[in-house]
Write a protein that holds these residues in place. Sequence first.
Motif, PDB file in Angstrom:
ATOM      1  N   ARG A  26       0.834  -1.218   0.000  1.00  0.00           N
ATOM      2  CA  ARG A  26       0.000   0.000   0.000  1.00  0.00           C
ATOM      3  C   ARG A  26       0.859   1.254   0.000  1.00  0.00           C
ATOM      4  O   ARG A  26       0.569   2.226  -0.698  1.00  0.00           O
ATOM      5  N   GLU A  74       1.109   4.064  -3.131  1.00  0.00           N
ATOM      6  CA  GLU A  74       0.903   5.500  -2.894  1.00  0.00           C
ATOM      7  C   GLU A  74       2.109   6.317  -3.365  1.00  0.00           C
ATOM      8  O   GLU A  74       1.966   7.314  -4.072  1.00  0.00           O
ATOM      9  N   ASP A 100      -2.505  -3.179  -9.135  1.00  0.00           N
ATOM     10  CA  ASP A 100      -2.379  -3.986  -7.921  1.00  0.00           C
ATOM     11  C   ASP A 100      -3.045  -5.336  -8.135  1.00  0.00           C
ATOM     12  O   ASP A 100      -4.250  -5.412  -8.375  1.00  0.00           O
TER      13      ASP A 100
END
Length: 173
Positions: free
Chosen positions: A16, A20, A31
């Motif tokens: 994660r 980002e 993803d």
Amino acid sequence: MRVHIATDHAGLDLSRYLVEELVAAGYDLVDHGPAEYDALDDYPAFCISAARAVLADRAAGLDSLGIVLGGSGNGEQIAANKVAGIRAALAWNLDTARLARQHNDAQVVAVGGRQHSMEEALAIVRAFLAEPFSGDERHERRIAQIGEYESTGTVAGKLEGLRPREFPAAQEA
């Protein structure tokens, strides 16, 4: 550049974070999961999915690389390497990340989420993504030999002539 990422539960927080940071840096991220934490998840399907997508993108002429994450990165690297045509490299520092691209033209990097801080892992991934393949003839030749073995089960003139050296265990007195 499109980047495919996959993980298991041990690398989920890192995944994660990387998504980002890399999106903010201008990368197009895909993803491959998992979407949520499950301590019993099985990483092979996620990693194979990401590696297959990298292979498909590259076959279509797209600039694409992959990232697979886990506790150590070992199993994830092994899973990605089962996709014919993919070279996945376990990177544990900046040099191994750069050399994976320079010498091996690796398309997927594996990183151990339990082995590095998030900032260290990001630096490793950035080094991998930024480094081009050198294109040196010796590296191209070696990559071709790997591909030859992958598709035929042999490396012409190389495997048959090898004579391993044996070193018997010392006998106790």
